[in-house]
Design a protein around this motif. Structure first.
Motif, PDB file in Angstrom:
ATOM      1  N   GLN A 120      54.911  30.952  39.928  1.00 25.14           N
ATOM      2  CA  GLN A 120      53.956  30.767  41.035  1.00 25.14           C
ATOM      3  C   GLN A 120      52.836  31.804  41.053  1.00 25.14           C
ATOM      4  O   GLN A 120      51.942  31.748  41.893  1.00 25.14           O
ATOM      5  CB  GLN A 120      54.708  30.825  42.373  1.00 25.14           C
ATOM      6  N   THR A 122      49.511  33.626  39.894  1.00 24.59           N
ATOM      7  CA  THR A 122      48.293  33.341  39.151  1.00 24.59           C
ATOM      8  C   THR A 122      47.339  34.532  39.252  1.00 24.59           C
ATOM      9  O   THR A 122      47.402  35.325  40.185  1.00 24.59           O
ATOM     10  CB  THR A 122      47.562  32.092  39.683  1.00 24.59           C
ATOM     11  N   VAL A 123      46.483  34.610  38.265  1.00 19.51           N
ATOM     12  CA  VAL A 123      45.496  35.692  38.193  1.00 19.51           C
ATOM     13  C   VAL A 123      44.131  35.038  38.089  1.00 19.51           C
ATOM     14  O   VAL A 123      43.954  34.053  37.373  1.00 19.51           O
ATOM     15  CB  VAL A 123      45.741  36.571  36.947  1.00 19.51           C
ATOM     16  N   THR A 124      43.159  35.569  38.840  1.00 16.39           N
ATOM     17  CA  THR A 124      41.786  35.068  38.716  1.00 16.39           C
ATOM     18  C   THR A 124      41.019  36.028  37.825  1.00 16.39           C
ATOM     19  O   THR A 124      40.949  37.223  38.101  1.00 16.39           O
ATOM     20  CB  THR A 124      41.118  34.967  40.092  1.00 16.39           C
ATOM     21  N   GLU A 125      40.529  35.461  36.757  1.00 17.34           N
ATOM     22  CA  GLU A 125      39.870  36.291  35.757  1.00 17.34           C
ATOM     23  C   GLU A 125      38.540  35.647  35.393  1.00 17.34           C
ATOM     24  O   GLU A 125      38.506  34.478  34.996  1.00 17.34           O
ATOM     25  CB  GLU A 125      40.761  36.382  34.509  1.00 17.34           C
ATOM     26  N   ALA A 128      37.972  32.252  36.700  1.00 17.18           N
ATOM     27  CA  ALA A 128      38.904  31.178  36.359  1.00 17.18           C
ATOM     28  C   ALA A 128      40.323  31.628  36.682  1.00 17.18           C
ATOM     29  O   ALA A 128      40.661  32.804  36.524  1.00 17.18           O
ATOM     30  CB  ALA A 128      38.784  30.823  34.884  1.00 17.18           C
ATOM     31  N   GLN A 129      41.129  30.658  37.128  1.00 18.82           N
ATOM     32  CA  GLN A 129      42.499  30.988  37.479  1.00 18.82           C
ATOM     33  C   GLN A 129      43.424  30.681  36.299  1.00 18.82           C
ATOM     34  O   GLN A 129      43.257  29.673  35.618  1.00 18.82           O
ATOM     35  CB  GLN A 129      42.921  30.155  38.691  1.00 18.82           C
ATOM     36  N   ARG A 130      44.339  31.580  36.066  1.00 13.70           N
ATOM     37  CA  ARG A 130      45.311  31.343  34.994  1.00 13.70           C
ATOM     38  C   ARG A 130      46.668  31.824  35.475  1.00 13.70           C
ATOM     39  O   ARG A 130      46.763  32.581  36.448  1.00 13.70           O
ATOM     40  CB  ARG A 130      44.907  32.104  33.722  1.00 13.70           C
ATOM     41  N   GLY A 131      47.705  31.371  34.779  1.00 17.52           N
ATOM     42  CA  GLY A 131      49.044  31.826  35.113  1.00 17.52           C
ATOM     43  C   GLY A 131      49.201  33.299  34.766  1.00 17.52           C
ATOM     44  O   GLY A 131      48.650  33.771  33.769  1.00 17.52           O
ATOM     45  N   ALA A 132      49.917  34.024  35.599  1.00 15.53           N
ATOM     46  CA  ALA A 132      50.127  35.441  35.330  1.00 15.53           C
ATOM     47  C   ALA A 132      51.061  35.605  34.135  1.00 15.53           C
ATOM     48  O   ALA A 132      51.951  34.781  33.912  1.00 15.53           O
ATOM     49  CB  ALA A 132      50.722  36.125  36.556  1.00 15.53           C
ATOM     50  N   ASP A 136      50.767  41.333  33.528  1.00 16.61           N
ATOM     51  CA  ASP A 136      50.119  41.449  34.837  1.00 16.61           C
ATOM     52  C   ASP A 136      51.065  41.987  35.916  1.00 16.61           C
ATOM     53  O   ASP A 136      50.618  42.406  36.978  1.00 16.61           O
ATOM     54  CB  ASP A 136      49.608  40.073  35.282  1.00 16.61           C
TER      55      ASP A 136
END
Lengths: 163, 328
Positions: A120, A122-125, A128-132, A136
């Motif tokens: 659940q 996620t990281v915003t990079e 764009a959002q991606r799964g952690a 991380d």
């Protein structure tokens, strides 16, 4: 000058430290111990290799350190909702899927405050959002479903690599 | 012995973590890595929390060095002196370290051994990447470079090229840098000898690195091949007085590069006389006078023909010179 007097002072200091520790334990129902270990590979005379864990002292970058937290109930009553939190130490990167803790649900945090199951997070990079990913994670939490009975022990452990 | 093998196993893991052996490695030697866990729990309705002891692990110094050659191949002429190879020595470990430098010119697989100039190794003291007067000659044990983690120094190696070399010959010269604390297989530990009194542990580079530069000879050799045809007055080929000798000289350049301002001269043989107007370059007539065209006949001090061939190279093809003499 006066050896007898010196000895007396040392003895008094020891007594003091012991009593304060005893006091701390009396106020807490769980004793929590943290340790750091590394894998040591040895080869016997027959050339057979085996790996055992030894206490980590000095490590070089790239070394995987196994951090283990042991919680022991030192009270006469059971403890409920036992939850262990451990930050991923600075300068270290969590090793994916390395956290273990029999009887616990393991969740992770990206900020050390909010915890959630790995899927659940996620990281915003760069917008764009991606799964952690494991790199991380900033903290790990073990939530034990069952009560910790007097005298009983639970373990939580994870691996992290020195950057 | 045990700790050595464990550290080797740890170092081997670096392969998967770092981007490669040339990549410098992270946390500075001597850094303390601390960990404190916390537990919260309920006893009855009372919620409590307690912290664990703090475990501390110290980052040991990893000994790693990488030498790269900045001038992999240098073109040289036979007999050239003080030809430069430029290297970069980088401390890819995680702590300050001193490095020994050693050069080697006896390397198999080449056609000649460069000869170390004196002094041969220079440090780029002013860090401008160029060899100049202010750069210091290197003396082992005296001014060994001291590099912080990730820091590099540019090193110049100067060699002379032997005279007896020919085009396309190669001569190799290498530079080795070694950590002064020590070298060995990855995982070799020097207890207490790392930065700040930590252990120093040899990394994947074995704390020793060697790179080789190559000198490649560029030389052009010019060969003139002369033929003659005798024509006597009766239609035969007898070399009798009055007969004409027609000379043809083919000049060929072989090798690498260009020979500039090539000049061909050929003395008129004794007992013969140059035939006026007979000089040709690639069939074009050259007048006998010393004028705008490339050729001339000179009567004194020695009777000879001369042709200025200019810049010639292998790619330019052969040049053909012709002239005639009569037998006195």
């Amino acid at each position: 000058m006066n050896p007898g007097k010196n000895i007396y002072i040392v003895a008094a200091l020891i007594a003091c430290s012991v009593s304060s520790q005893a006091f701390a334990q009396a106020s807490a129902c769980i004793s929590l111990k943290s340790s750091a270990q590394v894998e040591e590979e040895t080869t016997d005379a027959a050339g057979k290799k085996s790996v055992k864990l030894v206490q980590a002292d000095k490590v070089v970058p790239g070394t995987v350190v196994i951090w283990t937290v042991t919680a022991t109930n030192v009270c006469q009553k059971p403890s409920d909702q036992v939850t262990i939190n451990n930050p991923v130490p600075t300068h270290m990167t969590y090793v994916a899927d390395s956290a273990t803790g029999p009887g616990s649900q393991i969740t992770y945090s990206l900020d050390g405050k909010a915890f959630a199951p790995a899927a659940q997070l996620t990281v915003t990079e760069n917008g764009a959002q991606r799964g952690a990913t494991a790199a991380d994670y900033k903290a790990i939490r073990w939530t034990f479903a069952n009560s910790l009975q007097p005298g009983a022990t639970v373990n939580a452990s994870f691996r992290a690599v020195l950057n | 012995m045990r700790s050595r093998s464990s550290l080797f196993g740890a170092a081997a893991l670096l392969v998967g973590v770092a981007a490669g052996p040339a990549h410098a490695i992270g946390v500075p030697a001597g850094t303390a890595i601390n960990n404190t866990a916390e537990v919260s729990y309920n006893v009855g309705t009372v919620t409590s929390s307690v912290s664990s002891n703090t475990v501390s692990v110290t980052v040991a110094e990893i000994l790693d060095v990488v030498v790269t050659v900045q001038t992999p191949t240098v073109s040289v002429s036979p007999g050239a002196v003080a030809q430069l190879l430029r290297y970069r020595v980088t401390n890819t470990g995680n702590g300050p370290e001193t490095f020994h430098l050693v050069m080697n010119n006896a390397i198999a697989g080449d056609q000649f051994d460069p000869v170390a100039a004196s002094p041969a190794i220079y440090l780029d003291s002013n860090n401008n990447g160029t060899f100049d007067a202010s750069d210091a000659p290197y003396t082992a044990g005296t001014n060994d470079p001291v590099l912080n983690a990730d820091e590099f120094v540019t090193v110049f190696v100067r060699n002379d090229i032997p005279l007896a070399v020919v085009d396309t010959d190669t001569g190799r010269s290498s530079l080795n840098a070694e950590s002064r604390t020590g070298t060995g297989v990855a995982g070799t530990t020097f207890a207490g000898q790392g930065a700040g009194g930590t252990d120093a542990v040899v990394g994947l580079t074995t704390a020793s690195s060697t790179e080789t530069g190559t000198y490649r000879v560029e030389a052009i050799s010019i060969v003139a091949n002369k033929t003659q045809v005798v024509a006597d007055r009766w239609g035969g080929t007898r070399p009798v007085p009055g007969a004409t000798i027609n000379y043809t000289i083919v000049v060929n350049a072989t090798g690498t590069g260009t020979a500039t301002a090539a000049l061909f001269t050929d003395n008129i043989p004794a007992n013969t006389t140059f035939v006026p107007g007979s000089l040709r370059l690639n069939t074009a007539v050259l007048t006998d006078g010393a004028d705008a065209d490339a050729g001339a006949y000179e009567a004194a001090p020695t009777a000879r023909v001369r042709v200025a061939l200019g810049d010639i190279s292998q790619a330019g093809g052969s040049q053909t010179i012709q002239f005639a003499v009569t037998i006195n």
